[in-house]
Design a protein around this motif. Structure first.
Motif, mmCIF file in Angstrom:
data_model
loop_
_atom_site.group_PDB
_atom_site.id
_atom_site.type_symbol
_atom_site.label_atom_id
_atom_site.label_comp_id
_atom_site.label_asym_id
_atom_site.label_seq_id
_atom_site.Cartn_x
_atom_site.Cartn_y
_atom_site.Cartn_z
ATOM 1 N N ASN A 288 52.496 45.990 48.550
ATOM 2 C CA ASN A 288 51.202 45.674 47.935
ATOM 3 C C ASN A 288 50.176 46.764 48.228
ATOM 4 O OD1 ASN A 288 50.880 45.214 50.648
ATOM 5 N ND2 ASN A 288 49.782 43.299 50.431
ATOM 6 N N LEU A 289 50.664 48.014 48.259
ATOM 7 C CA LEU A 289 49.801 49.135 48.625
ATOM 8 C C LEU A 289 49.386 49.996 47.444
ATOM 9 C CD1 LEU A 289 51.683 50.263 51.884
ATOM 10 C CD2 LEU A 289 49.741 48.693 51.664
ATOM 11 N N GLU A 290 49.827 49.636 46.244
ATOM 12 C CA GLU A 290 49.501 50.459 45.069
ATOM 13 C C GLU A 290 48.429 49.774 44.225
ATOM 14 O OE1 GLU A 290 51.652 52.981 41.488
ATOM 15 O OE2 GLU A 290 52.865 52.056 43.081
ATOM 16 N N SER A 291 47.302 50.419 44.140
ATOM 17 C CA SER A 291 46.155 49.873 43.416
ATOM 18 C C SER A 291 46.486 49.595 41.956
ATOM 19 C CB SER A 291 44.978 50.852 43.520
ATOM 20 O OG SER A 291 43.879 50.396 42.772
ATOM 21 N N ALA A 292 47.243 50.499 41.331
ATOM 22 C CA ALA A 292 47.523 50.382 39.893
ATOM 23 C C ALA A 292 48.289 49.103 39.553
ATOM 24 C CB ALA A 292 48.294 51.597 39.407
ATOM 25 N N THR A 293 49.128 48.630 40.470
ATOM 26 C CA THR A 293 49.885 47.408 40.181
ATOM 27 C C THR A 293 48.941 46.224 40.019
ATOM 28 O OG1 THR A 293 51.697 48.308 41.517
ATOM 29 C CG2 THR A 293 51.826 45.979 40.911
ATOM 30 N N TYR A 294 47.930 46.157 40.875
ATOM 31 C CA TYR A 294 46.937 45.086 40.763
ATOM 32 C C TYR A 294 46.128 45.216 39.474
ATOM 33 C CZ TYR A 294 47.604 43.390 45.556
ATOM 34 O OH TYR A 294 48.110 42.838 46.701
ATOM 35 N N SER A 295 45.690 46.425 39.161
ATOM 36 C CA SER A 295 44.862 46.573 37.953
ATOM 37 C C SER A 295 45.693 46.360 36.687
ATOM 38 C CB SER A 295 44.165 47.942 37.927
ATOM 39 O OG SER A 295 45.075 49.001 38.063
ATOM 40 N N ASN A 296 46.990 46.682 36.751
ATOM 41 C CA ASN A 296 47.863 46.405 35.607
ATOM 42 C C ASN A 296 48.062 44.901 35.419
ATOM 43 O OD1 ASN A 296 48.091 49.142 35.442
ATOM 44 N ND2 ASN A 296 50.288 49.248 35.821
ATOM 45 N N ARG A 297 48.233 44.199 36.550
ATOM 46 C CA ARG A 297 48.374 42.740 36.435
ATOM 47 C C ARG A 297 47.072 42.114 35.932
ATOM 48 N NH1 ARG A 297 50.458 39.116 41.481
ATOM 49 N NH2 ARG A 297 48.307 39.455 42.200
ATOM 50 N N ALA A 298 45.942 42.708 36.339
ATOM 51 C CA ALA A 298 44.649 42.217 35.861
ATOM 52 C C ALA A 298 44.552 42.311 34.342
ATOM 53 C CB ALA A 298 43.522 43.008 36.512
ATOM 54 N N LEU A 299 45.096 43.384 33.766
ATOM 55 C CA LEU A 299 45.100 43.532 32.310
ATOM 56 C C LEU A 299 45.831 42.365 31.661
ATOM 57 C CD1 LEU A 299 44.748 45.122 29.643
ATOM 58 C CD2 LEU A 299 46.883 46.302 30.202
ATOM 59 N N CYS A 300 46.970 41.982 32.235
ATOM 60 C CA CYS A 300 47.735 40.849 31.696
ATOM 61 C C CYS A 300 46.932 39.550 31.788
ATOM 62 C CB CYS A 300 49.047 40.700 32.455
ATOM 63 S SG CYS A 300 50.129 42.136 32.334
ATOM 64 N N HIS A 301 46.266 39.353 32.931
ATOM 65 C CA HIS A 301 45.435 38.155 33.080
ATOM 66 C C HIS A 301 44.318 38.135 32.027
ATOM 67 C CE1 HIS A 301 47.369 36.556 36.547
ATOM 68 N NE2 HIS A 301 47.053 37.543 37.351
ATOM 69 N N LEU A 302 43.747 39.291 31.748
ATOM 70 C CA LEU A 302 42.707 39.364 30.717
ATOM 71 C C LEU A 302 43.265 38.951 29.360
ATOM 72 C CD1 LEU A 302 40.821 42.693 31.557
ATOM 73 C CD2 LEU A 302 39.809 40.413 31.492
ATOM 74 N N GLN A 303 44.439 39.459 29.034
ATOM 75 C CA GLN A 303 45.042 39.146 27.747
ATOM 76 C C GLN A 303 45.339 37.651 27.612
ATOM 77 O OE1 GLN A 303 45.565 41.198 25.113
ATOM 78 N NE2 GLN A 303 44.489 42.788 26.264
ATOM 79 N N LEU A 304 45.616 37.007 28.749
ATOM 80 C CA LEU A 304 45.922 35.576 28.748
ATOM 81 C C LEU A 304 44.691 34.716 29.018
ATOM 82 C CD1 LEU A 304 49.289 35.773 30.725
ATOM 83 C CD2 LEU A 304 49.013 35.389 28.278
ATOM 84 N N LYS A 305 43.514 35.389 29.065
ATOM 85 C CA LYS A 305 42.226 34.719 29.302
ATOM 86 C C LYS A 305 42.165 34.041 30.680
ATOM 87 C CE LYS A 305 41.446 33.996 24.350
ATOM 88 N NZ LYS A 305 40.711 35.275 24.232
ATOM 89 N N GLN A 306 42.859 34.613 31.630
ATOM 90 C CA GLN A 306 42.830 34.137 33.024
ATOM 91 C C GLN A 306 41.832 35.021 33.783
ATOM 92 O OE1 GLN A 306 46.999 34.579 33.875
ATOM 93 N NE2 GLN A 306 47.562 32.664 32.861
ATOM 94 N N PHE A 307 40.561 34.789 33.537
ATOM 95 C CA PHE A 307 39.530 35.739 33.964
ATOM 96 C C PHE A 307 39.299 35.740 35.472
ATOM 97 C CE2 PHE A 307 38.327 34.460 29.531
ATOM 98 C CZ PHE A 307 38.744 35.640 28.929
ATOM 99 N N GLN A 308 39.368 34.588 36.109
ATOM 100 C CA GLN A 308 39.197 34.547 37.561
ATOM 101 C C GLN A 308 40.304 35.336 38.248
ATOM 102 O OE1 GLN A 308 36.705 33.535 39.192
ATOM 103 N NE2 GLN A 308 35.659 31.902 38.093
ATOM 104 N N GLU A 309 41.536 35.180 37.764
ATOM 105 C CA GLU A 309 42.659 35.905 38.336
ATOM 106 C C GLU A 309 42.493 37.405 38.125
ATOM 107 O OE1 GLU A 309 42.833 33.252 36.516
ATOM 108 O OE2 GLU A 309 44.165 31.781 37.449
ATOM 109 N N ALA A 310 41.953 37.782 36.958
ATOM 110 C CA ALA A 310 41.719 39.197 36.688
ATOM 111 C C ALA A 310 40.704 39.784 37.665
ATOM 112 C CB ALA A 310 41.234 39.385 35.248
ATOM 113 N N VAL A 311 39.645 39.026 37.941
ATOM 114 C CA VAL A 311 38.639 39.482 38.900
ATOM 115 C C VAL A 311 39.269 39.703 40.275
ATOM 116 C CG1 VAL A 311 36.581 38.785 40.207
ATOM 117 C CG2 VAL A 311 36.649 38.479 37.725
#
Length: 309
Positions: free
Chosen positions: A224-247
């Motif tokens: 869990n040391l790569e920043s991009a993995t979190y921001s990439n998952r955040a993109l998926c949460h945005l697409q699914l309208k899971q905004f709290q998870e994206a934050v």
């Protein structure tokens, strides 16, 4: 005086539960079988109750090392109530004991779609990943059966189910996160994490955001040391309208890399959707300090500014 025998499905199940707790697994299985027969003879349609009885009997079989019958009962339970956590976990354990590792992996990962904080599923999927990589090499995923996509309606059913027999090992998300953060990944873990992240990226390109979240989550379990993995998952949460998870994911990405432009932008988008315009505006300004000419960020700032005024 002879003991009074249970006379109802509920009494048989309760007595079976007590026998299970006492370590009398064969006796418990017999009681669950009687309860199932009684329920089926009554002709009443109660798939939840019937599913629990199959799952309970499966737990007895698993404890006694009868993995084949455990799998049969779990499959019957899941036919009645798809995506129930306990039958999936018990069947995964049975598959693993029988060295049917691809099938065990599928069940463990299906559980993680339902709730990604279940420790036994996280540890099981990690074990299966290592075993399958050792057995089949980099192409191990080609050996897997298809992984079912769990519908949103099923993703939290486990919280409402009654506790039966024994608790599956699951921890809260906060505790799981703490454990992951304290874990130092090996070189092999980092390599697996990168490979899984790339698989997630490919799924994003195909528009499979739910499956991509699964890959990113699995990647983060290994490292869990790569920043991009979190921001990439955040993109998926945005697409699914899971905004709290994206934050949350963007915040974690920025903890690892304070100049992650995508994390600032995606968190600003999530805040905007949540109508937290001040936080959104602050994130856009932070982004523009890093990339003053970022066109999408400028446009988003104009939109947010109109909402603030």
């Amino acid at each position: 005086m002879a003991p009074i025998l249970p006379e109802s499905v509920e009494e048989l199940r309760a007595t079976g539960n007590q026998s299970f707790r006492n370590g009398q697994f064969a006796e418990a299985a017999t009681l669950y079988s009687r309860a199932l027969r009684m329920l089926q003879e009554q002709g009443s349609s109660d798939p939840e109750k019937e599913s629990v009885l199959y799952s309970n009997r499966a737990a007895c079989h698993l404890k006694d090392g009868n993995c084949t019958d455990c799998i049969k009962d779990c499959t019957s339970a899941l036919a009645l109530v798809p995506f129930s956590m306990k039958p999936l976990l018990r069947r995964a354990s049975a598959y693993e004991a029988l060295e049917k590792y691809p099938l065990a992996y599928v069940d463990y990962v299906t559980v993680l779609q339902i709730d990604d904080s279940v420790t036994s599923a996280l540890e099981g999927s990690s074990r299966m990943t290592r075993t399958l990589m050792d057995s089949f090499g980099p192409e191990w995923r080609l050996k897997l059966p298809s992984i079912p996509l769990v519908p949103v309606s099923s993703q939290k059913r486990w919280e409402c189910l009654p506790l039966e027999n024994h608790k599956e090992t699951s921890k809260s998300k906060s505790k799981e996160t703490t454990t992951a953060k304290s874990r130092v990944p090996s070189a092999g873990d980092v390599e697996r994490a990168r490979a899984l992240k790339e698989e997630g990226n490919e799924l994003v390109k195909k528009g499979n955001h739910k499956q991509a979240i699964e890959k990113y989550s699995e990647s983060l379990w290994f490292s869990n040391l790569e920043s991009a993995t979190y921001s990439n998952r955040a993109l998926c949460h945005l697409q699914l309208k899971q905004f709290q998870e994206a934050v949350k994911d963007c915040t974690e990405a920025l903890r690892l890399d304070g100049k992650n432009v995508k994390a600032f932008y995606r968190r600003a988008q999530a805040y905007k959707a949540l109508k937290d315009f001040r936080s959104s505006f602050a994130d856009i300004n932070s982004l523009l300090e890093i990339e003053p000419r970022n066109g999408p960020a400028r446009k988003l700032r104009q939109e947010v500014n109109r909402s603030l005024n």
